[in-house]
Each structure stands twice: as structure tokens, then as C-alpha cells.
Write an enzyme that holds these catalytic residues in place. Structure first.
Site, PDB file in Angstrom:
ATOM      1  CG  ASP A   8      -0.439   0.312   2.538  1.00  0.00           C
ATOM      2  OD1 ASP A   8       0.804   0.424   2.627  1.00  0.00           O
ATOM      3  OD2 ASP A   8      -1.223   0.497   3.465  1.00  0.00           O
ATOM      4  CB  CYS A  66       0.949  -2.216   4.841  1.00  0.00           C
ATOM      5  SG  CYS A  66       0.930  -3.417   6.152  1.00  0.00           S
ATOM      6  CB  THR A  68       2.612  -2.065  10.820  1.00  0.00           C
ATOM      7  OG1 THR A  68       1.446  -2.425  10.357  1.00  0.00           O
ATOM      8  CG2 THR A  68       2.448  -0.449  11.579  1.00  0.00           C
ATOM      9  CG  HIS A  99       9.906 -23.734  13.991  1.00  0.00           C
ATOM     10  ND1 HIS A  99       9.954 -23.520  15.202  1.00  0.00           N
ATOM     11  CD2 HIS A  99      10.981 -24.386  13.599  1.00  0.00           C
ATOM     12  CE1 HIS A  99      11.049 -23.721  15.703  1.00  0.00           C
ATOM     13  NE2 HIS A  99      11.643 -24.451  14.882  1.00  0.00           N
ATOM     14  CG  HIS A 134       8.079 -27.731  13.023  1.00  0.00           C
ATOM     15  ND1 HIS A 134       7.716 -26.908  14.074  1.00  0.00           N
ATOM     16  CD2 HIS A 134       9.562 -27.959  13.093  1.00  0.00           C
ATOM     17  CE1 HIS A 134       8.962 -27.032  14.889  1.00  0.00           C
ATOM     18  NE2 HIS A 134       9.887 -27.350  14.151  1.00  0.00           N
TER      19      HIS A 134
HETATM   20  C1  RB5 Z   1      -1.887   2.885   6.427  1.00  0.00           C
HETATM   21  O1  RB5 Z   1      -1.842   4.010   6.929  1.00  0.00           O
HETATM   22  C2  RB5 Z   1      -1.334   1.801   7.411  1.00  0.00           C
HETATM   23  O2  RB5 Z   1      -2.566   1.819   8.316  1.00  0.00           O
HETATM   24  C3  RB5 Z   1      -1.099   0.646   6.826  1.00  0.00           C
HETATM   25  O3  RB5 Z   1      -0.009   0.885   5.826  1.00  0.00           O
HETATM   26  C4  RB5 Z   1      -0.734  -0.378   7.394  1.00  0.00           C
HETATM   27  O4  RB5 Z   1       0.314  -0.161   8.435  1.00  0.00           O
HETATM   28  C5  RB5 Z   1      -1.801  -1.256   8.293  1.00  0.00           C
HETATM   29  O5  RB5 Z   1      -1.665  -2.252   9.047  1.00  0.00           O
END
Ligand code: RB5
Length: 147
Positions: A8, A66, A68, A99, A134
Site C-alpha cells: 500500500d 504496508c 507496519t 517451523h 512441525h
Molecule cells: C496505512 O496508513 C497503514 O494503516 C497501513 O499501511 C498498515 O500499516 C496497516 O496495517
């Protein structure tokens, strides 16, 4: 090996770099599932593209980025046959393969440097599933897809 990749807006810049890294350094066939611009998009729309490509065999592995890595993992893991996780270190990438037989790695474009993410991807692609004890555990996870 065919690797599907998408992001994203939080992972767009690193996605562009990782496409090159995968093709040139890792020598894999890259399926870039977008986006093509850094505009704001909704991560589930891109998570599902990569997850379905892995689930239906179009790709052998998937990479999602993304902000995070967490949202991508939550969404991708809903697709049957996909084992996705947010991974922030090469050590976890190794265990994710050994695993969990993970097939979609989800990266943070905002909190993890590109060099670390490249190492995570390298480890993710180079490490085999250990099987053995596993195997049974992963089969139990997979059975949840059909409950
Ligand atoms: C977008 O701002 C952010 O929420 C997305 O990139 C991501 O981190 C969601 O988990």
C-alpha cells in the site's frame, strides 16, 4: 521461483526497491501486483491479490509491504492455503519458514529499513520448511481453512 509482491502507500517506496532486489539479486521471477503509484490505497485490496496468487499456484511465495506489515498479514491470512505473518527480523523469517512453512511474508515499510527487509526476504526465500513435528502443527493450522 515466482514471487508475487504488492504494497500500500506505506510500503510503496520499499516495494519498488524490493522488486529490483528480487529480480536482480535473488534472480526470481517477480509478479508485481501493484500499486504503480504512491497514492493512498486500502491494504486489503493488495493483500488479497498476492494471497490469491499464492493460493492458486500463480506464485510460489508472496511479499507484502504496508506501514507496519500487520494489516497485510491480517488480510492475507484469511485466504485459504496462505500462511502469512508480519516479520521484522531475519531470525523470525528463518523460523517462519522452518517451523510455520510461511508462504507470504509481510514487511513494514515505515519502521524497518530496506536493508533489513532485504535480508528478511533473502532468508524467507532461502530457508526450507523443517517438516517433522512441525508438519502436524501446520496441518492443524491448515485444517482451520476448512472448518
Ligand atoms: C496505512 O496508513 C497503514 O494503516 C497501513 O499501511 C498498515 O500499516 C496497516 O496495517
Amino acid at each position: 521461483m515466482r514471487v508475487a509482491i504488492a504494497a500500500d502507500h506505506g510500503g510503496f517506496d520499499q516495494k519498488q526497491q524490493l522488486v529490483d532486489f528480487l529480480a536482480k539479486d535473488m534472480g526470481v521471477d517477480v509478479i508485481d501486483m501493484g500499486p504503480d503509484t504512491p497514492e493512498s490505497v486500502d491494504y486489503p485490496d493488495y493483500a488479497v491479490k498476492v494471497a490469491r496468487a499464492v493460493s492458486d499456484g500463480t506464485a510460489d511465495r508472496g511479499v507484502l509491504i504496508c506501514g507496519t506489515g500487520i494489516g497485510m498479514a491480517l488480510a492475507a491470512d484469511k485466504v485459504a492455503g496462505v500462511r502469512a505473518s508480519s516479520i521484522t527480523s531475519p531470525a523470525f523469517a528463518e523460523l517462519f519458514r522452518q517451523h510455520n512453512n510461511g508462504n507470504v511474508v509481510c514487511l513494514s515499510g515505515r519502521f524497518v529499513d530496506l536493508a533489513v527487509n532485504e535480508e528478511i526476504v533473502r532468508t524467507f526465500l532461502a530457508t526450507d520448511f523443517e517438516g517433522g513435528r512441525h508438519e502436524r502443527r501446520v496441518a492443524k493450522v491448515e485444517a482451520l481453512d476448512h472448518r
